[in-house]
Design a protein around this motif. Structure first.
Motif, short mmCIF file in Angstrom:
data_model
loop_
_atom_site.label_atom_id
_atom_site.label_comp_id
_atom_site.label_asym_id
_atom_site.label_seq_id
_atom_site.Cartn_x
_atom_site.Cartn_y
_atom_site.Cartn_z
N LEU A 55 61.89 26.20 72.33
CA LEU A 55 61.46 27.50 72.81
C LEU A 55 59.92 27.69 72.63
CD1 LEU A 55 64.71 29.96 71.88
CD2 LEU A 55 63.71 29.31 74.48
N PRO A 56 59.31 28.10 73.59
CA PRO A 56 57.73 28.83 73.25
C PRO A 56 58.01 29.87 72.46
CG PRO A 56 58.33 28.93 75.53
CD PRO A 56 59.51 28.17 74.90
N VAL A 57 57.21 30.04 71.28
CA VAL A 57 57.06 31.33 70.38
C VAL A 57 55.60 31.83 70.29
CG1 VAL A 57 57.62 32.04 68.14
CG2 VAL A 57 58.84 30.29 68.91
N ARG A 58 55.46 33.05 70.53
CA ARG A 58 54.16 33.65 70.05
C ARG A 58 54.30 34.94 69.13
NH1 ARG A 58 53.59 29.64 72.46
NH2 ARG A 58 52.14 29.24 74.34
N PHE A 59 53.37 34.92 68.39
CA PHE A 59 53.51 35.71 67.18
C PHE A 59 52.45 36.92 67.73
CE2 PHE A 59 54.21 31.50 65.80
CZ PHE A 59 55.48 31.61 64.95
N CYS A 60 53.23 38.14 67.59
CA CYS A 60 52.50 39.12 68.07
C CYS A 60 52.48 40.17 67.02
CB CYS A 60 53.18 39.82 69.45
SG CYS A 60 53.50 38.72 70.75
N THR A 61 50.95 40.55 66.76
CA THR A 61 50.70 41.48 65.58
C THR A 61 49.69 42.46 66.08
OG1 THR A 61 50.26 41.56 63.44
CG2 THR A 61 49.10 39.87 64.68
N ASN A 62 49.75 43.76 65.48
CA ASN A 62 48.76 44.64 65.53
C ASN A 62 47.62 44.59 64.45
OD1 ASN A 62 49.56 45.61 68.15
ND2 ASN A 62 50.41 47.42 67.38
N GLU A 63 47.91 43.42 63.40
CA GLU A 63 47.29 43.33 62.08
C GLU A 63 45.63 43.24 62.55
OE1 GLU A 63 45.96 43.13 59.00
OE2 GLU A 63 47.98 42.39 58.83
N ASP A 84 46.58 28.48 65.78
CA ASP A 84 45.48 29.80 65.75
C ASP A 84 46.06 30.67 67.18
OD1 ASP A 84 44.44 30.43 63.52
OD2 ASP A 84 42.49 30.22 64.43
N GLU A 85 46.12 29.79 68.12
CA GLU A 85 46.13 30.40 69.48
C GLU A 85 47.47 30.67 69.97
OE1 GLU A 85 46.08 25.76 70.13
OE2 GLU A 85 45.06 27.23 68.92
N GLU A 86 48.61 30.33 69.12
CA GLU A 86 50.00 31.04 69.12
C GLU A 86 49.99 32.59 68.68
OE1 GLU A 86 52.62 27.17 69.36
OE2 GLU A 86 51.90 27.88 67.48
N ILE A 87 48.83 32.95 67.80
CA ILE A 87 48.84 34.39 67.18
C ILE A 87 48.28 35.16 68.21
CG2 ILE A 87 48.42 35.55 65.38
CD1 ILE A 87 48.98 33.24 63.63
N PHE A 88 48.62 36.39 68.52
CA PHE A 88 48.11 37.14 69.41
C PHE A 88 48.04 38.68 68.57
CE2 PHE A 88 49.24 34.18 72.35
CZ PHE A 88 48.61 34.43 73.46
N PRO A 89 46.70 38.71 68.03
CA PRO A 89 46.33 39.96 67.48
C PRO A 89 45.16 40.60 68.37
CG PRO A 89 45.01 38.10 66.70
CD PRO A 89 45.69 37.76 67.60
N PRO A 90 45.06 41.98 68.07
CA PRO A 90 44.17 42.90 69.04
C PRO A 90 42.90 42.28 69.30
CG PRO A 90 45.86 44.31 67.76
CD PRO A 90 45.60 42.96 66.96
N ILE A 91 42.35 41.99 68.09
CA ILE A 91 40.81 41.93 68.02
C ILE A 91 40.21 40.95 69.02
CG2 ILE A 91 38.85 41.51 66.79
CD1 ILE A 91 39.89 42.72 64.57
#
Length: 276
Positions: A55-63, A84-91
């Motif tokens: 399963l594709p997994v993405r890590f979504c954070t407001n960090e 790195d590209e699987e982590i989605f922070p806001p900046i």
């Protein structure tokens, strides 16, 4: 209970109509407790099970108190495996918006996170970007952001998430949302949210995965930003009883999760059942 973990029955829509093809995971409060140097029990195994299932997994954070690279390195030290590209922070997302719209921000962010704004023109600002600045949320700094907004003919305020609070070292602490609301009120402007619970943010993650909302699930500890935001986009939402979870979340007046789970490992049990 399954293996000592309590799991709750999903709503009928989960079992009857949805096949899970992609998973979005919050980080702080789901993978590890904020401020703690160890992962939440079972969370490393849970991520491995999802990845092993294909399963594709993405890590979504407001960090926004560290760079994405720093966050990736921290997760690797805790035993997690992701790119790195699987982590989605806001900046990184707001930087794309700034460049696309030719905007120059006045930044009120954590000093460490400011490194992710390298290359962004901040001279003669025509917008304000607000992140979780923690100890930098002084009267002086908030007032500077307010004055910047008031000096603009058409003030633009970006808030990197709109969380009310999070848990750090067993205590609840203020997140970026209350400070964004203060600037909204004072400057009579509506903040553009980049991060959870923004539909634009969730949609960009789903697009990256190549998964439609009805085939995706979000697992989080924030019933409003994680679960409510995901459900508003058409995804399923699982609330874990870790992180900032409080018992009163189970009777929240507006958001009704598709399921509660004691932790991420219990949530993964449910997800894998629905992915077959």
């Amino acid at each position: 209970r399954q293996g000592g973990r309590r799991t709750d029955n999903m709503m009928a829509s989960w079992n009857n109509n949805r096949k899970i093809k992609g998973v979005l995971l919050d980080i702080s409060g789901v993978l590890f407790e904020s401020g703690a140097g160890v992962p939440i029990d079972g969370s490393v195994e849970a991520v491995k099970r999802l990845q092993s299932a294909g399963l594709p997994v993405r890590f979504c954070t407001n960090e926004t108190t560290m760079t994405r690279n720093m966050l990736t390195e921290k997760l690797h030290r805790l035993g997690f495996s992701m790119k790195d590209e699987e982590i989605f922070p806001p900046i990184p997302a707001v930087c794309k918006v700034l460049q696309k719209r030719n905007l120059r921000p006045h930044l009120l962010v954590h000093p460490t996170a400011a490194l992710d704004f390298e290359g962004i023109d901040t001279l003669n600002p025509n917008c304000v970007v607000l992140g979780d600045a923690t100890a930098e949320f002084t009267y002086h700094n908030l007032n500077k952001a307010f004055q910047a907004l008031m000096s603009m003919e058409k003030p633009i305020l970006f808030s990197l998430g709109m969380g009310r609070y999070y848990k750090e070292e067993e205590e609840l602490v203020l997140d970026v949302g209350p400070f964004a609301k203060a600037l909204e009120f004072a400057a009579d402007v509506k903040a553009e949210i980049v991060g959870k619970p923004s539909e634009t943010f969730f949609s960009s993650v789903l697009e990256d995965m190549g998964v439609s909302p009805e085939n995706a699930v979000m697992v989080g500890d924030d019933i409003v930003s994680d679960v409510g935001g995901a459900q508003a986009c058409g995804m399923l939402g699982i609330q874990v009883r870790t992180g900032k979870f409080r018992p009163q979340d189970e009777s929240h007046p507006k958001v009704k999760p598709d399921s509660f789970a004691d932790n991420l490992l219990a949530a993964v049990d449910l997800i894998l059942q629905a992915s077959k």
